[in-house]
Design a protein around this motif. Sequence first.
Motif, PDB file in Angstrom:
ATOM      1  N   GLY A 168       2.722  16.706  -3.044  1.00 40.53           N
ATOM      2  CA  GLY A 168       2.167  18.038  -3.234  1.00 40.53           C
ATOM      3  C   GLY A 168       1.140  18.438  -2.192  1.00 40.53           C
ATOM      4  N   HIS A 169       0.318  17.506  -1.795  1.00 44.68           N
ATOM      5  CA  HIS A 169      -0.725  17.768  -0.808  1.00 44.68           C
ATOM      6  C   HIS A 169      -0.830  16.548   0.081  1.00 44.68           C
ATOM      7  CE1 HIS A 169      -1.992  21.240  -3.149  1.00 44.68           C
ATOM      8  NE2 HIS A 169      -1.895  20.470  -4.217  1.00 44.68           N
ATOM      9  N   TRP A 170      -1.415  16.687   1.234  1.00 42.34           N
ATOM     10  CA  TRP A 170      -1.525  15.532   2.107  1.00 42.34           C
ATOM     11  C   TRP A 170      -2.925  14.974   2.083  1.00 42.34           C
ATOM     12  CZ3 TRP A 170      -4.346  15.830   6.783  1.00 42.34           C
ATOM     13  CH2 TRP A 170      -4.707  17.104   7.185  1.00 42.34           C
ATOM     14  N   GLY A 171      -2.997  13.678   2.331  1.00 39.60           N
ATOM     15  CA  GLY A 171      -4.280  13.011   2.466  1.00 39.60           C
ATOM     16  C   GLY A 171      -4.469  11.851   1.516  1.00 39.60           C
ATOM     17  N   GLN A 172      -4.868  10.734   2.061  1.00 39.38           N
ATOM     18  CA  GLN A 172      -5.290   9.538   1.343  1.00 39.38           C
ATOM     19  C   GLN A 172      -4.395   9.188   0.165  1.00 39.38           C
ATOM     20  OE1 GLN A 172      -7.363   7.687   2.993  1.00 39.38           O
ATOM     21  NE2 GLN A 172      -7.397   9.376   4.431  1.00 39.38           N
ATOM     22  N   LEU A 173      -3.244   8.683   0.489  1.00 39.29           N
ATOM     23  CA  LEU A 173      -2.271   8.245  -0.506  1.00 39.29           C
ATOM     24  C   LEU A 173      -1.879   6.822  -0.159  1.00 39.29           C
ATOM     25  CD1 LEU A 173      -0.262   8.867  -2.801  1.00 39.29           C
ATOM     26  CD2 LEU A 173       1.200   9.911  -1.095  1.00 39.29           C
ATOM     27  N   VAL A 174      -1.995   5.895  -1.124  1.00 43.30           N
ATOM     28  CA  VAL A 174      -1.695   4.486  -0.867  1.00 43.30           C
ATOM     29  C   VAL A 174      -0.655   4.009  -1.877  1.00 43.30           C
ATOM     30  CG1 VAL A 174      -2.626   2.148  -0.744  1.00 43.30           C
ATOM     31  CG2 VAL A 174      -4.033   4.082  -0.004  1.00 43.30           C
ATOM     32  N   ILE A 175       0.478   3.526  -1.378  1.00 43.67           N
ATOM     33  CA  ILE A 175       1.529   2.981  -2.233  1.00 43.67           C
ATOM     34  C   ILE A 175       1.916   1.608  -1.699  1.00 43.67           C
ATOM     35  CG2 ILE A 175       3.870   3.271  -3.113  1.00 43.67           C
ATOM     36  CD1 ILE A 175       3.506   6.289  -2.815  1.00 43.67           C
ATOM     37  N   ASN A 176       1.823   0.601  -2.559  1.00 43.53           N
ATOM     38  CA  ASN A 176       2.218  -0.748  -2.176  1.00 43.53           C
ATOM     39  C   ASN A 176       3.691  -0.739  -1.773  1.00 43.53           C
ATOM     40  OD1 ASN A 176       3.413  -3.532  -2.799  1.00 43.53           O
ATOM     41  ND2 ASN A 176       1.214  -3.921  -2.863  1.00 43.53           N
ATOM     42  N   PRO A 177       4.055  -1.409  -0.672  1.00 41.87           N
ATOM     43  CA  PRO A 177       5.446  -1.374  -0.211  1.00 41.87           C
ATOM     44  C   PRO A 177       6.439  -2.024  -1.164  1.00 41.87           C
ATOM     45  CG  PRO A 177       4.113  -2.800   1.194  1.00 41.87           C
ATOM     46  CD  PRO A 177       3.184  -2.129   0.259  1.00 41.87           C
ATOM     47  N   GLY A 213      -4.762  11.404  -3.017  1.00 42.90           N
ATOM     48  CA  GLY A 213      -5.725  10.457  -3.564  1.00 42.90           C
ATOM     49  C   GLY A 213      -5.136   9.413  -4.497  1.00 42.90           C
ATOM     50  N   VAL A 214      -3.847   9.398  -4.673  1.00 37.54           N
ATOM     51  CA  VAL A 214      -3.199   8.454  -5.592  1.00 37.54           C
ATOM     52  C   VAL A 214      -3.139   7.065  -4.974  1.00 37.54           C
ATOM     53  CG1 VAL A 214      -0.978   7.875  -6.690  1.00 37.54           C
ATOM     54  CG2 VAL A 214      -1.871  10.201  -6.811  1.00 37.54           C
ATOM     55  N   THR A 215      -3.343   6.052  -5.812  1.00 37.71           N
ATOM     56  CA  THR A 215      -3.169   4.662  -5.406  1.00 37.71           C
ATOM     57  C   THR A 215      -2.190   4.010  -6.367  1.00 37.71           C
ATOM     58  OG1 THR A 215      -5.407   4.529  -4.522  1.00 37.71           O
ATOM     59  CG2 THR A 215      -4.327   2.447  -5.063  1.00 37.71           C
ATOM     60  N   ILE A 216      -1.133   3.427  -5.820  1.00 37.12           N
ATOM     61  CA  ILE A 216      -0.161   2.657  -6.594  1.00 37.12           C
ATOM     62  C   ILE A 216      -0.222   1.253  -6.012  1.00 37.12           C
ATOM     63  CG2 ILE A 216       2.262   2.422  -7.244  1.00 37.12           C
ATOM     64  CD1 ILE A 216       2.498   5.496  -6.833  1.00 37.12           C
ATOM     65  N   ALA A 217      -0.867   0.336  -6.758  1.00 37.04           N
ATOM     66  CA  ALA A 217      -1.298  -0.928  -6.166  1.00 37.04           C
ATOM     67  C   ALA A 217      -0.798  -2.157  -6.924  1.00 37.04           C
ATOM     68  CB  ALA A 217      -2.828  -0.956  -6.103  1.00 37.04           C
ATOM     69  N   GLN A 218      -0.901  -3.260  -6.237  1.00 39.74           N
ATOM     70  CA  GLN A 218      -0.543  -4.570  -6.755  1.00 39.74           C
ATOM     71  C   GLN A 218      -1.750  -5.222  -7.414  1.00 39.74           C
ATOM     72  OE1 GLN A 218       1.601  -7.007  -3.951  1.00 39.74           O
ATOM     73  NE2 GLN A 218       0.496  -8.838  -4.574  1.00 39.74           N
ATOM     74  N   ALA A 219      -1.511  -5.928  -8.517  1.00 37.93           N
ATOM     75  CA  ALA A 219      -2.538  -6.785  -9.112  1.00 37.93           C
ATOM     76  C   ALA A 219      -2.201  -8.218  -8.699  1.00 37.93           C
ATOM     77  CB  ALA A 219      -2.551  -6.654 -10.628  1.00 37.93           C
ATOM     78  N   ASN A 220      -3.172  -8.939  -8.194  1.00 37.98           N
ATOM     79  CA  ASN A 220      -2.918 -10.273  -7.661  1.00 37.98           C
ATOM     80  C   ASN A 220      -3.172 -11.402  -8.651  1.00 37.98           C
ATOM     81  OD1 ASN A 220      -2.123  -9.352  -5.113  1.00 37.98           O
ATOM     82  ND2 ASN A 220      -4.249  -9.067  -4.526  1.00 37.98           N
ATOM     83  N   ARG A 221      -3.640 -11.060  -9.834  1.00 42.27           N
ATOM     84  CA  ARG A 221      -3.876 -12.093 -10.836  1.00 42.27           C
ATOM     85  C   ARG A 221      -3.872 -11.454 -12.225  1.00 42.27           C
ATOM     86  NH1 ARG A 221      -8.521 -11.272  -8.001  1.00 42.27           N
ATOM     87  NH2 ARG A 221     -10.258 -10.387  -9.127  1.00 42.27           N
ATOM     88  N   GLY A 222      -3.893 -12.299 -13.238  1.00 38.15           N
ATOM     89  CA  GLY A 222      -3.915 -11.802 -14.607  1.00 38.15           C
ATOM     90  C   GLY A 222      -2.531 -11.617 -15.176  1.00 38.15           C
ATOM     91  N   ARG A 223      -2.492 -11.176 -16.418  1.00 41.28           N
ATOM     92  CA  ARG A 223      -1.199 -11.054 -17.097  1.00 41.28           C
ATOM     93  C   ARG A 223      -0.352  -9.901 -16.575  1.00 41.28           C
ATOM     94  NH1 ARG A 223      -3.955  -7.934 -21.543  1.00 41.28           N
ATOM     95  NH2 ARG A 223      -2.359  -6.410 -22.066  1.00 41.28           N
ATOM     96  N   ARG A 224      -0.940  -8.972 -15.842  1.00 39.37           N
ATOM     97  CA  ARG A 224      -0.199  -7.856 -15.257  1.00 39.37           C
ATOM     98  C   ARG A 224      -0.052  -8.016 -13.747  1.00 39.37           C
ATOM     99  NH1 ARG A 224       2.461  -5.111 -19.214  1.00 39.37           N
ATOM    100  NH2 ARG A 224       1.060  -4.650 -20.923  1.00 39.37           N
ATOM    101  N   ASN A 261      -5.835  11.591  -7.494  1.00 42.46           N
ATOM    102  CA  ASN A 261      -6.760  10.467  -7.675  1.00 42.46           C
ATOM    103  C   ASN A 261      -6.398   9.520  -8.810  1.00 42.46           C
ATOM    104  OD1 ASN A 261      -8.457  11.333  -5.496  1.00 42.46           O
ATOM    105  ND2 ASN A 261      -9.135  12.955  -6.872  1.00 42.46           N
ATOM    106  N   ALA A 262      -5.168   9.568  -9.292  1.00 40.81           N
ATOM    107  CA  ALA A 262      -4.728   8.616 -10.311  1.00 40.81           C
ATOM    108  C   ALA A 262      -4.557   7.241  -9.668  1.00 40.81           C
ATOM    109  CB  ALA A 262      -3.416   9.069 -10.945  1.00 40.81           C
ATOM    110  N   VAL A 263      -4.802   6.198 -10.459  1.00 42.14           N
ATOM    111  CA  VAL A 263      -4.622   4.819 -10.002  1.00 42.14           C
ATOM    112  C   VAL A 263      -3.651   4.146 -10.958  1.00 42.14           C
ATOM    113  CG1 VAL A 263      -5.744   2.598  -9.622  1.00 42.14           C
ATOM    114  CG2 VAL A 263      -6.929   4.710  -9.006  1.00 42.14           C
ATOM    115  N   ILE A 264      -2.582   3.583 -10.388  1.00 42.96           N
ATOM    116  CA  ILE A 264      -1.573   2.863 -11.162  1.00 42.96           C
ATOM    117  C   ILE A 264      -1.528   1.469 -10.565  1.00 42.96           C
ATOM    118  CG2 ILE A 264       0.854   2.793 -11.836  1.00 42.96           C
ATOM    119  CD1 ILE A 264       0.892   5.858 -11.199  1.00 42.96           C
ATOM    120  N   VAL A 265      -1.820   0.462 -11.382  1.00 41.71           N
ATOM    121  CA  VAL A 265      -1.980  -0.872 -10.811  1.00 41.71           C
ATOM    122  C   VAL A 265      -1.349  -1.945 -11.698  1.00 41.71           C
ATOM    123  CG1 VAL A 265      -4.267  -1.238 -11.829  1.00 41.71           C
ATOM    124  CG2 VAL A 265      -3.656  -2.446  -9.746  1.00 41.71           C
ATOM    125  N   GLY A 266      -0.742  -2.927 -11.042  1.00 40.72           N
ATOM    126  CA  GLY A 266      -0.223  -4.105 -11.730  1.00 40.72           C
ATOM    127  C   GLY A 266       1.269  -4.069 -11.970  1.00 40.72           C
TER     128      GLY A 266
END
Length: 185
Positions: A82-91, A104-115, A130-135
């Motif tokens: 929708g808009h450009w700027g600061q978007l991070v998505i794990n490959p 501002g969205v981050t879709i990231a990896q969790a490196n430890r824990g149950r998720r 600015n939503a964060v989706i992780v694990g």
Amino acid sequence: MSYTTIQKDFYRESGQYLSHFQILKKCFSPNLHYIYWFRNAQKHPKSSLTGKIYRLILRHYQIKYGFQIYAETQIGDGLYLGHWGQLVINPKAIIGRNCNIAQGVTIAQANRGRREGVPVIGDEVWIGPNAVIVGGITIGNNVLIAPNAYVSTDVPENSIVIGNPAQITPNNMATEGYINNKVKY
């Protein structure tokens, strides 16, 4: 008629399937320009000369526009930024068809824990600014993730997610009016 992935992505913006020339004319928009190079880089093996050139061009636009989406990322047809700027998505993340991703969205990896792991996101998901989706979580189809939400748990299909920590509310029309010009399959 069979359309290319690029044509399907650009359809989301205009509601029309465009010719190659019309697509190039729309590339003045940074988000569409990035999608154009992203999809071209995906078409060619990383080890081929053409693949290396496209990835080099893509890297240039990652830096220029702030999109950190790698050619290896699996994203279905009908991607809409929708808009450009600061978007991070794990490959390693997997994202379905007809998805909207805001700035501002981050879709990231969790490196430890149950998720531990990376998210798998279904079809017709709207992800707000600015939503964060992780694990290692699964987001179902027809899910709206509100701006500034922090999602670290599975989300069933037909849901709205709000807040930090995420509160999930069932809603069969979660993305109604949020995802326009859906690509048909």
